[in-house]
Design a protein around this motif. Structure first.
Motif, mmCIF file in Angstrom:
data_model
loop_
_atom_site.group_PDB
_atom_site.id
_atom_site.type_symbol
_atom_site.label_atom_id
_atom_site.label_comp_id
_atom_site.label_asym_id
_atom_site.label_seq_id
_atom_site.Cartn_x
_atom_site.Cartn_y
_atom_site.Cartn_z
ATOM 1 N N GLN A 6 70.266 74.950 66.824
ATOM 2 C CA GLN A 6 70.273 76.360 67.194
ATOM 3 C C GLN A 6 68.879 76.735 67.701
ATOM 4 N N ALA A 7 68.842 77.528 68.763
ATOM 5 C CA ALA A 7 67.555 77.831 69.386
ATOM 6 C C ALA A 7 67.621 79.154 70.133
ATOM 7 N N TYR A 8 66.468 79.549 70.668
ATOM 8 C CA TYR A 8 66.379 80.613 71.674
ATOM 9 C C TYR A 8 65.865 79.968 72.951
ATOM 10 N N ALA A 9 66.499 80.297 74.071
ATOM 11 C CA ALA A 9 66.157 79.658 75.336
ATOM 12 C C ALA A 9 66.068 80.680 76.455
ATOM 13 N N ALA A 10 65.274 80.343 77.463
ATOM 14 C CA ALA A 10 65.256 81.078 78.731
ATOM 15 C C ALA A 10 66.239 80.395 79.678
ATOM 16 N N HIS A 11 67.051 81.194 80.351
ATOM 17 C CA HIS A 11 68.031 80.655 81.292
ATOM 18 C C HIS A 11 67.689 80.979 82.749
ATOM 19 N N SER A 12 66.689 81.805 82.953
ATOM 20 C CA SER A 12 66.166 82.069 84.297
ATOM 21 C C SER A 12 64.810 82.737 84.123
ATOM 22 N N HIS A 43 50.676 81.422 75.252
ATOM 23 C CA HIS A 43 50.827 81.926 76.615
ATOM 24 C C HIS A 43 51.568 80.938 77.500
ATOM 25 N N SER A 44 51.411 79.644 77.214
ATOM 26 C CA SER A 44 52.124 78.641 78.012
ATOM 27 C C SER A 44 53.637 78.799 77.874
ATOM 28 N N ASP A 45 54.091 79.234 76.699
ATOM 29 C CA ASP A 45 55.518 79.469 76.507
ATOM 30 C C ASP A 45 56.025 80.527 77.487
ATOM 31 N N MET A 320 53.275 87.692 62.038
ATOM 32 C CA MET A 320 54.586 87.079 61.921
ATOM 33 C C MET A 320 55.644 87.931 62.616
ATOM 34 N N ILE A 321 56.567 87.249 63.286
ATOM 35 C CA ILE A 321 57.692 87.931 63.919
ATOM 36 C C ILE A 321 58.972 87.166 63.608
ATOM 37 N N ASP A 322 60.100 87.851 63.763
ATOM 38 C CA ASP A 322 61.398 87.192 63.710
ATOM 39 C C ASP A 322 61.710 86.607 65.088
ATOM 40 N N MET A 323 62.588 85.610 65.112
ATOM 41 C CA MET A 323 62.969 84.996 66.376
ATOM 42 C C MET A 323 63.545 86.032 67.332
ATOM 43 N N GLN A 324 64.265 87.012 66.776
ATOM 44 C CA GLN A 324 64.906 88.021 67.626
ATOM 45 C C GLN A 324 63.894 88.942 68.318
ATOM 46 N N GLY A 325 62.631 88.896 67.877
ATOM 47 C CA GLY A 325 61.604 89.740 68.484
ATOM 48 C C GLY A 325 60.772 89.054 69.542
ATOM 49 N N ASN A 327 61.114 88.460 72.769
ATOM 50 C CA ASN A 327 60.927 89.079 74.083
ATOM 51 C C ASN A 327 59.940 90.247 74.015
ATOM 52 N N ASP A 328 59.982 91.005 72.936
ATOM 53 C CA ASP A 328 58.980 92.061 72.734
ATOM 54 C C ASP A 328 57.599 91.443 72.545
ATOM 55 N N ALA A 329 57.539 90.330 71.827
ATOM 56 C CA ALA A 329 56.256 89.655 71.611
ATOM 57 C C ALA A 329 55.651 89.203 72.940
ATOM 58 N N TYR A 330 56.478 88.713 73.855
ATOM 59 C CA TYR A 330 55.977 88.313 75.169
ATOM 60 C C TYR A 330 55.337 89.501 75.889
#
Length: 355
Positions: A6-12, A43-45, A320-325, A327-330
């Motif tokens: 299970q992961a979080y991914a960018a699709h575009s 930042h590389s992410d 610390m952040i949750d995985m769901q956060g 995009n806000d962290a970016y």
């Protein structure tokens, strides 16, 4: 067999990261399977997720500051066992036989090291996927031991920001009595200050903002020089053995070169790309000064850095952040609104997605 992940991914490059399920390879004889507990955000992410460098293949799971527990090992692995606290940084493989690899400097592999995400596994041709996930399978030669006395959740940035600044500190032989300056106070800069101070150096921060003085001194800097103040810059002429420049965007290096001592070096660790404006050769020629670059670090020196941090109680300053956060962290990271590194609690991956 393969391992459901299970992961979080960018699709575009234009859409946010979202939950994604995929298959990791099964554990090979020389592999370690790791249950990921924490993953740093670099930042590389963000650059990779948004294809800023033009090489991203989607979908992609970022994350190369990984800490977790070993859950299984291959039949040929003797150095790790289930339950061990371990880390994985920016690389998961290399050719292991070219001159840099033989020196333990796999980041400079002449055939190209295999990135933790976005690389191509040399054995099966599959794309590598990173640490924004619940588990990862890695060749045991690229797995690191994490000292048990360190705060586990603050360790992940050591595996990128830490080693990126440790490697030049060691290569240019920083020791007690050395004078080191750091340009930029972010994820890399704050680690450069901590590590240089622990090595015994006198540390100075170059900053454009007077408001960073208190934080810089808390981290271990003895002095803060405002780089836009000509009088302050003139006062530190011919002072520094090494300047670690962590700024990730185009900026003028010329004001810093006169502050180097004879035979001093300014090393770039943040900028990926061309230097603008051009660097004048005059101070280089008149003082045998150098402008150099350095990339992350090899596995041996990364382990050395982790052990050093264990001995000195050094970790990163993290939020610390949750995985769901993520995009806000970016978005906050783009505004430099973090002190000094986000770390994802991967236990949150099991939580439902917020509406």
């Amino acid at each position: 067999m393969s391992i459901p992940t299970q992961a979080y991914a960018a699709h575009s490059h234009t859409t946010p990261l979202v939950p994604w399920s995929f298959e990791r390879r099964d554990v090979r004889p020389d592999d370690v399977l790791i249950d990921i507990t924490y993953c740093g955000v670099c930042h590389s992410d963000l650059h990779t997720a948004r294809n800023d460098w033009g090489w991203t293949t989607y979908p992609i799971v970022p994350g190369h500051e990984i800490v977790g527990r070993v859950s299984a090992v291959g039949a040929q692995v003797s150095g790790f066992k289930p339950g061990d606290l371990v880390g994985v940084g920016c690389m998961v493989d290399s050719c292991q036989h070219c001159p840099p690899c033989e020196q333990g400097l796999e980041q400079y592999c002449e055939h190209g090291h295999i990135g933790t995400y976005g690389g191509t596994d040399p054995k099966d041709g599959q794309r590598t996927q990173g640490g924004y996930s619940d588990k990862i399978v890695v060749n045991h030669q690229f797995v690191l031991r994490v000292p048990g006395n360190l705060d586990e959740k603050a360790v992940p940035p050591l595996l990128c920001a830490g080693i990126t600044t440790w490697s030049p500190l060691r290569h240019w032989k920083v020791r007690p009595g050395s004078r080191v300056a750091v340009v930029g106070l972010g994820g890399l800069g704050h680690m450069a200050i901590k590590l240089a101070r622990a090595l015994g150096a006198e540390v100075t921060l170059f900053s454009r903002s007077p408001g960073k003085s208190d934080d810089a001194q808390r981290l271990g800097a003895s002095h803060v020089v405002i780089s836009t103040d000509r009088a302050q810059m003139k006062a530190v002429a011919n002072r520094f053995d090494l300047i670690i420049d962590t700024v990730p965007y185009e900026h003028d290096l010329n004001p810093y070169l006169p502050t180097l001592k004879f035979d001093g070096t300014l090393v770039l660790v943040g900028l990926v790309g061309k230097l603008q404006p051009p660097v004048s050769s005059v101070p280089l020629l008149l003082g045998r000064k150098s402008v150099a670059g350095s990339a992350i670090g090899g596995i041996a020196e990364t382990q050395e850095m982790l052990d050093f941090c264990g001995q000195h109680g050094i970790v990163s300053d993290v939020e610390m952040i949750d995985m769901q956060g993520i995009n806000d962290a970016y978005e906050r990271m783009l505004k430099s609104d973090v002190k000094y590194r986000f770390v994802i609690d991967m236990a949150s991956l099991k939580s439902p997605v917020s509406p």
